[in-house]
Design a protein around this motif. Structure first.
Motif, mmCIF file in Angstrom:
data_model
loop_
_atom_site.group_PDB
_atom_site.id
_atom_site.type_symbol
_atom_site.label_atom_id
_atom_site.label_comp_id
_atom_site.label_asym_id
_atom_site.label_seq_id
_atom_site.Cartn_x
_atom_site.Cartn_y
_atom_site.Cartn_z
ATOM 1 N N ASP A 1 69.433 78.448 47.723
ATOM 2 C CA ASP A 1 69.354 77.033 47.405
ATOM 3 C C ASP A 1 68.120 76.402 48.032
ATOM 4 O O ASP A 1 67.684 75.332 47.605
ATOM 5 N N PRO B 1 62.559 76.029 46.009
ATOM 6 C CA PRO B 1 62.393 74.886 45.119
ATOM 7 C C PRO B 1 62.432 75.291 43.646
ATOM 8 O O PRO B 1 62.045 76.391 43.287
ATOM 9 N N VAL B 2 62.931 74.395 42.811
ATOM 10 C CA VAL B 2 63.003 74.644 41.372
ATOM 11 C C VAL B 2 61.643 74.363 40.742
ATOM 12 O O VAL B 2 60.921 73.476 41.177
ATOM 13 N N LEU C 1 61.244 81.100 42.862
ATOM 14 C CA LEU C 1 62.628 80.703 42.661
ATOM 15 C C LEU C 1 63.623 81.762 43.039
ATOM 16 O O LEU C 1 64.644 81.506 43.632
ATOM 17 N N ARG D 1 69.949 81.578 42.504
ATOM 18 C CA ARG D 1 71.117 80.718 42.685
ATOM 19 C C ARG D 1 72.352 81.252 41.967
ATOM 20 O O ARG D 1 73.460 81.197 42.485
ATOM 21 N N SER E 1 74.766 74.820 32.837
ATOM 22 C CA SER E 1 75.110 74.258 34.140
ATOM 23 C C SER E 1 76.589 73.882 34.193
ATOM 24 O O SER E 1 77.305 74.242 35.143
ATOM 25 N N ASN F 1 74.643 69.613 40.998
ATOM 26 C CA ASN F 1 73.213 69.731 41.306
ATOM 27 C C ASN F 1 72.825 71.188 41.464
ATOM 28 O O ASN F 1 71.787 71.631 40.966
ATOM 29 N N TYR F 2 73.695 71.917 42.185
ATOM 30 C CA TYR F 2 73.419 73.341 42.412
ATOM 31 C C TYR F 2 73.417 74.105 41.090
ATOM 32 O O TYR F 2 72.480 74.854 40.802
ATOM 33 N N ASP G 1 73.008 72.949 38.143
ATOM 34 C CA ASP G 1 71.856 72.487 37.353
ATOM 35 C C ASP G 1 70.611 73.264 37.709
ATOM 36 O O ASP G 1 69.881 73.756 36.839
ATOM 37 N N ALA G 2 70.382 73.363 39.037
ATOM 38 C CA ALA G 2 69.203 74.091 39.506
ATOM 39 C C ALA G 2 69.290 75.546 39.087
ATOM 40 O O ALA G 2 68.293 76.146 38.659
ATOM 41 N N ARG H 1 68.542 75.741 35.386
ATOM 42 C CA ARG H 1 67.129 75.506 35.096
ATOM 43 C C ARG H 1 66.294 76.733 35.461
ATOM 44 O O ARG H 1 65.396 77.121 34.735
ATOM 45 N N SER H 2 66.621 77.351 36.603
ATOM 46 C CA SER H 2 65.824 78.510 36.995
ATOM 47 C C SER H 2 66.070 79.676 36.045
ATOM 48 O O SER H 2 65.184 80.485 35.810
#
Lengths: 112, 548
Positions: free
Chosen positions: B57, B60-61, B66, B87, B338, B514-515, B517-518, B521-522
């Motif tokens: 975590d 950074p995204v 990553l 993640r 997500s 949020n987690y 989501d990240a 996205r990754s």
């Protein structure tokens, strides 16, 4: 050579699938074994067929002659070991099922 | 980064392996010692996975760093096996260890004594799961898959009995056949691209000559079928409810994760290999996953409604969740994925709690009194559960039926996706992003198949609600002959823990989303994964160990 190998894989797969769909547990395990032989040959053939070539690079590191891809051979070895172990396990379960249900039908009882 | 932290990534594989092997040496009669070692190791595993999640975590995204890879034996990436942490992998690892603690705790009441080598098999299962989530190599994935499956064969048969052996036979035969498909797929991919490293594969995929594309596509399709069998997609899922129903309660609770490996790999590979850079293969298989997932949800909803035994009902709810997840992968959209990850965590925890709860609740029923369970009795399911009844020692739970009833109510809310628990939050997150692909209030037209999926997900919740209410009323309110079950505190504690975690997921919903989501996205930036693997350097401090 390609033709012979393809026919061998095809025959093994065909017989394996047919046996896998049979109702007796012994037929199922033989079918699974035949299928795994077919798959092992298939993996081996995916490294391209070459006669008389060792899977190691020569002293000069020449790629073109006398070299066959070693990775599929390593994969086949792993697949054989794993397949052997799981077949042995399956055999034990098969015997246990035979002992508990008194039948060698895959569902434990004859279908009518 | 510190040196020890770099090696932490291999702990989820090594720790269970060493523990499992060490447990083999201890005599079978020393249950207490075995349980102590196994539990300590699992708690350590949980600490390690939490630390890994913090590391994952921290990256950074949108940046290239990553995901984070570890070259086993310091061999450079495309030639040797790497472990990759990002993640998604960290999330799955934490979920694995949480479930492991819960079901191991549950088994301590009596199940771990029901047969030989329970703890060893359990640890090997954890090792296989950890390896499968971490590995960055297709063939290594196969090996860890087989480790997991081999342990699961043993665990499924744990406790023996006719019903277990018979469904074990089907389970093993189907998984062996699926493993062969896995091998065919992997070798075809190797034959075309010449690599097994997932990141390297993603790099080479667009450069495959057009006449080989068809071969590559069939290879990945065959590979996909193997995972779909494990994920239990319709029509490859008929083995699943019986097998999960036959398994002992703590085993079934861990097995909930096994279907999620299929989902995990499909998610990872479809986004990595068939992302936007894959040329004409972009989005390959997405439609199949979407329709397959929808068919699974529909089939499983009928299954849930038709189930007479509670174990079968739980088996079908596993299918509901895996169908929903597969359809979400098929959509492939970042925010849908997500929401799906949140749903994955929530549904896994609650289904596992349900499996354990069922065993306790079934004790409250007079065998044979309930007409509807007669069919189940005929299969000899209950008989072998009663084998060591007098051996129970421990604190008996007071007010057992009330506690069980409340837990059951919570699980119903979670599985049906009703507010206020995390089942609702996750389904809501998923459904909102399905119908608002461009963010809230976008004018984009929603395709008809998305509406079908939304309807199916909601209806599956309704089906779960109806079926579970019916069973709950029959069990808690209107039993023909009320028996207060003997329930130990150590058996209820894991269930309460899992439900409490779902409460926590609800309260901390923002943080969790949020987690995820990240994570999503990754996953949608394959370049970051590829960069993380192929540009990995040897661990600092032992650079002299890099082979020539």
């Amino acid at each position: 050579m390609e033709l012979t190998l393809s026919i061998a894989i095809g025959v093994l797969t065909g017989s394996g699938v047919w046996l896998l769909l049979r109702p007796r547990t012994y037929q199922v395990i033989i079918g699974l074994s035949l299928l795994s032989y077919a798959v092992n040959l298939f993996i081996f053939s995916m490294g391209r067929l070459r006669v008389g070539a060792a899977p190691v690079l020569g002293a000069e590191g020449a790629l073109e002659a006398g070299y066959t891809d070693p990775v599929p051979q390593a994969l086949v070895l792993t697949a054989i070991v794993i397949g052997f172990a799981t077949t042995a396990l399956f055999l034990v379960v098969l015997l246990a099922a035979r002992g508990l249900t008194g039948s060698d039908h895959v569902d434990g009882r004859e279908s009518r | 980064m510190m040196d020890w932290a770099r090696h932490l990534i291999i702990v989820p594989i090594l720790l269970p392996l060493v523990t499992g092997a060490a447990l083999l040496l201890i005599d079978e009669v020393r249950h207490g010692l075995k349980a102590l070692i196994s539990m300590t190791s699992t708690l350590l595993l949980f600490a390690a996975t939490l630390a890994l999640m913090r590391i994952a975590d921290g990256t950074p995204v949108g940046n290239d760093a990553l995901s984070w890879s570890y070259a086993i034996g310091s061999w450079p990436a495309p030639f040797a096996i790497v472990l990759v942490l990002d993640r998604l992998a960290a999330l799955m690892l934490v979920l694995t260890s949480v479930l492991a603690i819960a079901s191991l705790g549950f088994s301590l009441a009596r199940w771990h004594k029901a047969g030989p080598h329970f703890h060893t098999l359990f640890q090997f299962l954890l090792m296989g799961l950890g390896g499968a989530f971490l590995t960055g190599d297709l063939f290594n994935l196969f090996v860890f898959f087989e480790v997991t499956l081999a342990a699961s064969y043993g665990l499924l048969l744990h406790g023996s009995g006719m019903f277990r052996v018979r469904s074990g036979l089907h389970y093993i035969a189907i998984n062996l056949a699926a493993s062969l498909l896995f091998l065919i797929g992997v070798s075809m991919i190797y034959g075309v691209t010449g690599t097994l490293n997932m990141a390297d594969l993603a790099v080479r995929l667009p450069t495959v000559p057009p006449d080989n594309r068809m071969l590559l596509a069939s290879g990945t399709a065959i590979l996909g079928v193997a995972f779909l069998v494990k994920a239990g997609v319709w029509p490859l899922c008929f083995w699943l409810p019986s097998a999960y129903m036959a398994a002992a309660a703590p085993v079934a609770a861990v097995f909930v994760l096994l279907t999620k490996i299929g989902f995990y790999v499909l998610l990872r590979l479809s986004l990595l290999l068939f992302g936007s850079e894959a040329g004409e293969l972009t989005g390959f298989g997405g439609m199949v996953l979407l329709t397959g997932g929808m068919a699974t949800v529909a089939f499983a909803s009928f299954g849930v409604l038709a189930s007479q035994a509670m174990g079968r009902l739980a088996g079908y709810s596993v299918l509901v969740s895996s169908g929903t997840l597969l359809a979400a992968v098929g959509m492939g959209d970042t925010s849908v994925v997500s929401g799906a990850l949140f749903y994955l965590v929530s549904s896994t925890l609650s289904t596992a709690a349900l499996f354990m709860l069922i065993e306790l609740v079934e004790r409250a029923r007079e065998p044979g009194a309930d007409l509807l369970t007669v069919t189940m009795e005929a299969y000899g399911d209950e008989i072998d559960l009663e084998e060591d009844e007098p051996a129970e020692v421990g604190v008996i739970m007071p007010g057992a039926l009330a506690v069980l009833g409340i837990c059951y109510g919570c699980v119903v809310l979670l599985l049906a996706g009703l507010p206020p628990l995390s089942g609702f939050v996750s389904k809501f997150a998923m459904l909102t992003s399905m119908i608002n692909l461009d963010g809230l209030g976008s004018p984009m037209e929603v395709p008809a198949r998305t509406w079908v999926l939304v309807a199916l997900v909601i209806l599956s919740g309704l089906a779960t609600l109806i079926a579970m209410m019916r069973t709950g009323i029959r069990t808690f309110w209107a039993p023909l002959e009320l028996i207060v079950p003997r329930v130990l505190v150590v058996e209820v504690a894991p269930i309460i823990m899992l439900i409490a975690l779902c409460f926590f997921l609800t309260l901390a919903g923002g943080g969790v989303l949020n987690y995820t989501d990240a994570a999503a996205r990754s996953l949608h930036i394959p370049a970051s994964y590829i960069g993380g693997v192929l540009e990995s350097v040897a661990p600092p401090g032992n650079s002299e160990a890099v082979p020539r």
